[in-house]
Motif scaffolding. Sequence first.
Motif, PDB file in Angstrom:
ATOM      1  N   VAL A 177       6.993  10.284  12.563  1.00  0.00           N
ATOM      2  CA  VAL A 177       6.547   9.371  11.440  1.00  0.00           C
ATOM      3  C   VAL A 177       6.972   8.176  11.363  1.00  0.00           C
ATOM      4  N   ASP A 178       6.465   7.248  10.919  1.00  0.00           N
ATOM      5  CA  ASP A 178       6.759   5.671  10.986  1.00  0.00           C
ATOM      6  C   ASP A 178       7.890   5.545  10.140  1.00  0.00           C
ATOM      7  N   VAL A 179       8.881   4.760  10.659  1.00  0.00           N
ATOM      8  CA  VAL A 179      10.218   4.352  10.201  1.00  0.00           C
ATOM      9  C   VAL A 179      10.078   4.096   8.651  1.00  0.00           C
ATOM     10  N   ALA A 180       8.905   3.247   8.228  1.00  0.00           N
ATOM     11  CA  ALA A 180       8.914   3.055   6.612  1.00  0.00           C
ATOM     12  C   ALA A 180       8.504   4.195   6.017  1.00  0.00           C
ATOM     13  N   LEU A 181       8.038   5.346   6.583  1.00  0.00           N
ATOM     14  CA  LEU A 181       7.633   6.401   5.677  1.00  0.00           C
ATOM     15  C   LEU A 181       8.764   7.626   5.890  1.00  0.00           C
ATOM     16  N   GLN A 182       9.682   7.328   6.509  1.00  0.00           N
ATOM     17  CA  GLN A 182      10.788   8.286   6.696  1.00  0.00           C
ATOM     18  C   GLN A 182      11.680   8.746   5.436  1.00  0.00           C
ATOM     19  N   PRO A 183      11.940   7.667   4.576  1.00  0.00           N
ATOM     20  CA  PRO A 183      12.488   8.075   3.211  1.00  0.00           C
ATOM     21  C   PRO A 183      11.627   8.693   2.323  1.00  0.00           C
ATOM     22  N   LEU A 184      10.251   8.222   2.356  1.00  0.00           N
ATOM     23  CA  LEU A 184       9.252   9.210   1.624  1.00  0.00           C
ATOM     24  C   LEU A 184       9.174  10.390   1.901  1.00  0.00           C
ATOM     25  N   LYS A 185       9.320  10.748   3.356  1.00  0.00           N
ATOM     26  CA  LYS A 185       9.280  12.077   4.026  1.00  0.00           C
ATOM     27  C   LYS A 185      10.348  12.926   3.430  1.00  0.00           C
ATOM     28  N   ALA A 186      11.499  12.147   3.430  1.00  0.00           N
ATOM     29  CA  ALA A 186      12.839  12.779   3.218  1.00  0.00           C
ATOM     30  C   ALA A 186      12.675  13.513   1.693  1.00  0.00           C
ATOM     31  N   LEU A 187      11.876  12.595   1.006  1.00  0.00           N
ATOM     32  CA  LEU A 187      12.018  13.323  -0.497  1.00  0.00           C
ATOM     33  C   LEU A 187      11.018  14.255  -0.656  1.00  0.00           C
ATOM     34  N   LEU A 188      10.001  14.336   0.261  1.00  0.00           N
ATOM     35  CA  LEU A 188       9.234  15.389   0.132  1.00  0.00           C
ATOM     36  C   LEU A 188       9.720  16.658   0.931  1.00  0.00           C
ATOM     37  N   ASP A 189      10.446  16.575   1.735  1.00  0.00           N
ATOM     38  CA  ASP A 189      11.363  17.455   2.529  1.00  0.00           C
ATOM     39  C   ASP A 189      12.151  18.324   1.390  1.00  0.00           C
ATOM     40  N   THR A 190      12.617  17.653   0.340  1.00  0.00           N
ATOM     41  CA  THR A 190      13.569  18.109  -0.618  1.00  0.00           C
ATOM     42  C   THR A 190      12.579  19.140  -1.655  1.00  0.00           C
ATOM     43  N   GLY A 191      11.158  19.202  -1.450  1.00  0.00           N
ATOM     44  CA  GLY A 191      10.447  20.017  -2.221  1.00  0.00           C
ATOM     45  C   GLY A 191       9.548  19.138  -3.291  1.00  0.00           C
ATOM     46  N   LEU A 192       9.860  18.060  -3.378  1.00  0.00           N
ATOM     47  CA  LEU A 192       8.734  17.133  -4.100  1.00  0.00           C
ATOM     48  C   LEU A 192       7.358  17.203  -3.700  1.00  0.00           C
ATOM     49  N   THR A 193       6.761  16.600  -4.564  1.00  0.00           N
ATOM     50  CA  THR A 193       5.148  16.486  -3.959  1.00  0.00           C
ATOM     51  C   THR A 193       4.825  15.146  -4.250  1.00  0.00           C
ATOM     52  N   LEU A 194       3.665  14.708  -3.488  1.00  0.00           N
ATOM     53  CA  LEU A 194       2.992  13.348  -3.767  1.00  0.00           C
ATOM     54  C   LEU A 194       1.731  13.475  -4.333  1.00  0.00           C
ATOM     55  N   GLU A 195       1.907  13.452  -5.664  1.00  0.00           N
ATOM     56  CA  GLU A 195       0.718  13.726  -6.481  1.00  0.00           C
ATOM     57  C   GLU A 195      -0.314  12.526  -6.907  1.00  0.00           C
ATOM     58  N   PRO A 196      -1.281  12.601  -7.097  1.00  0.00           N
ATOM     59  CA  PRO A 196      -2.401  11.791  -7.637  1.00  0.00           C
ATOM     60  C   PRO A 196      -2.305  11.859  -9.085  1.00  0.00           C
ATOM     61  N   VAL A 197      -2.448  10.974  -9.853  1.00  0.00           N
ATOM     62  CA  VAL A 197      -2.036  10.957 -11.266  1.00  0.00           C
ATOM     63  C   VAL A 197      -3.167   9.855 -11.823  1.00  0.00           C
ATOM     64  N   TRP A 198      -3.411   9.935 -13.071  1.00  0.00           N
ATOM     65  CA  TRP A 198      -4.244   9.114 -13.913  1.00  0.00           C
ATOM     66  C   TRP A 198      -3.604   9.139 -15.105  1.00  0.00           C
ATOM     67  N   GLY A 199      -3.607   7.824 -15.665  1.00  0.00           N
ATOM     68  CA  GLY A 199      -3.131   7.624 -17.161  1.00  0.00           C
ATOM     69  C   GLY A 199      -3.305   6.273 -17.555  1.00  0.00           C
ATOM     70  N   SER A 200      -2.320   5.814 -18.305  1.00  0.00           N
ATOM     71  CA  SER A 200      -2.292   4.472 -18.791  1.00  0.00           C
ATOM     72  C   SER A 200      -1.048   3.506 -18.439  1.00  0.00           C
ATOM     73  N   LEU A 201      -1.448   2.285 -18.071  1.00  0.00           N
ATOM     74  CA  LEU A 201      -0.454   1.480 -17.834  1.00  0.00           C
ATOM     75  C   LEU A 201      -0.137   0.509 -18.812  1.00  0.00           C
ATOM     76  N   ARG A 202       0.739   0.658 -19.669  1.00  0.00           N
ATOM     77  CA  ARG A 202       1.022  -0.324 -20.541  1.00  0.00           C
ATOM     78  C   ARG A 202       0.038  -0.198 -21.744  1.00  0.00           C
ATOM     79  N   ASP A 203      -0.704   0.848 -21.789  1.00  0.00           N
ATOM     80  CA  ASP A 203      -1.803   0.922 -22.813  1.00  0.00           C
ATOM     81  C   ASP A 203      -2.764  -0.317 -22.511  1.00  0.00           C
ATOM     82  N   GLU A 204      -2.575  -0.777 -21.419  1.00  0.00           N
ATOM     83  CA  GLU A 204      -3.721  -1.945 -21.353  1.00  0.00           C
ATOM     84  C   GLU A 204      -4.891  -1.770 -20.467  1.00  0.00           C
ATOM     85  N   TYR A 205      -4.419  -0.944 -19.246  1.00  0.00           N
ATOM     86  CA  TYR A 205      -5.565  -0.301 -18.348  1.00  0.00           C
ATOM     87  C   TYR A 205      -5.307   1.156 -18.178  1.00  0.00           C
ATOM     88  N   PHE A 206      -6.445   1.486 -17.500  1.00  0.00           N
ATOM     89  CA  PHE A 206      -6.511   2.967 -16.901  1.00  0.00           C
ATOM     90  C   PHE A 206      -5.936   2.774 -15.614  1.00  0.00           C
TER      91      PHE A 206
END
Length: 264
Positions: A62-91
């Motif tokens: 895994v690329d060095v820049a991705l290793q901290p992200l992979k470490a988070l995922l290895d703890t059981g977290l997931t990378l989830e796509p989400v949709w919602g409001s940003l400051r009630d200005e944008y979708f």
Amino acid sequence: MLTPDQVTALEIYLAHLRLNIDPMLAQKYPTFAGKPYPLGRCKEVRNAIHHALKAALAKPQVDVALQPLKALLDTGLTLEPVWGSLRDEYFQNALLVGPWYIDAANDTVNPNKPRAEIRLLAESGFGAITSFEQFIKIARSYWEVDIYRNDIFPALAPFIPLVCVNKAGVSWFAAANDDMILVALDSAFELVEQVLPSLSSPPCELTEKWHRAALRVDMPSPLLKAQTRDATAMCRHYRNEGKHQDIGFRDEVVLAYLSLPVNV
């Protein structure tokens, strides 16, 4: 937690990913409502980045820049796509992993912004859309549309209650996504029934245009045909019938909607 240096490195990595995927996406989606790519294409960009990240994270090295992200995922977290409001200005379409908000489509409203931004979710201004009033407030300003209640196809209205019309006169139904349909279902259509009286019925010519479009649908759903109940009455009827708990009926409504043109 990610350190500031790790956040910066991951943002740079995501920006480089964008350089790889942007030419393909720009060719496939050259414009949105008359605006050039990447404007308005946050969902398409987010989805492409999500796919690319999953592939990169699955590699043996895994690329060095991705290793901290992979470490988070290895703890059981997931990378989830989400949709919602940003400051009630944008979708907004983004990715979440634990307490982190990852926006790899940060330039799809303002192209002068950096392509990627990573922030703590609590500081990002991102949140779920929990009412149709909130959706309408954002849509009116962000999409620059007029919004009517869906009296065109009342049988769809408890699930898809809104009709948007832009300045060019192009119309489409909203809020036709899984998140907003879930808002309708979780409230047993009460949140839809609540918002409908605040909206006007669409102009007759617009209703007729959609009805003509429905006539051209092969084997049209009965849900697209004339109803004896209006949109508000349909909410009550479906609630009494327990339709908010009927996944099969939900799918039937979605298929009826998908049989129609995207816009007219």
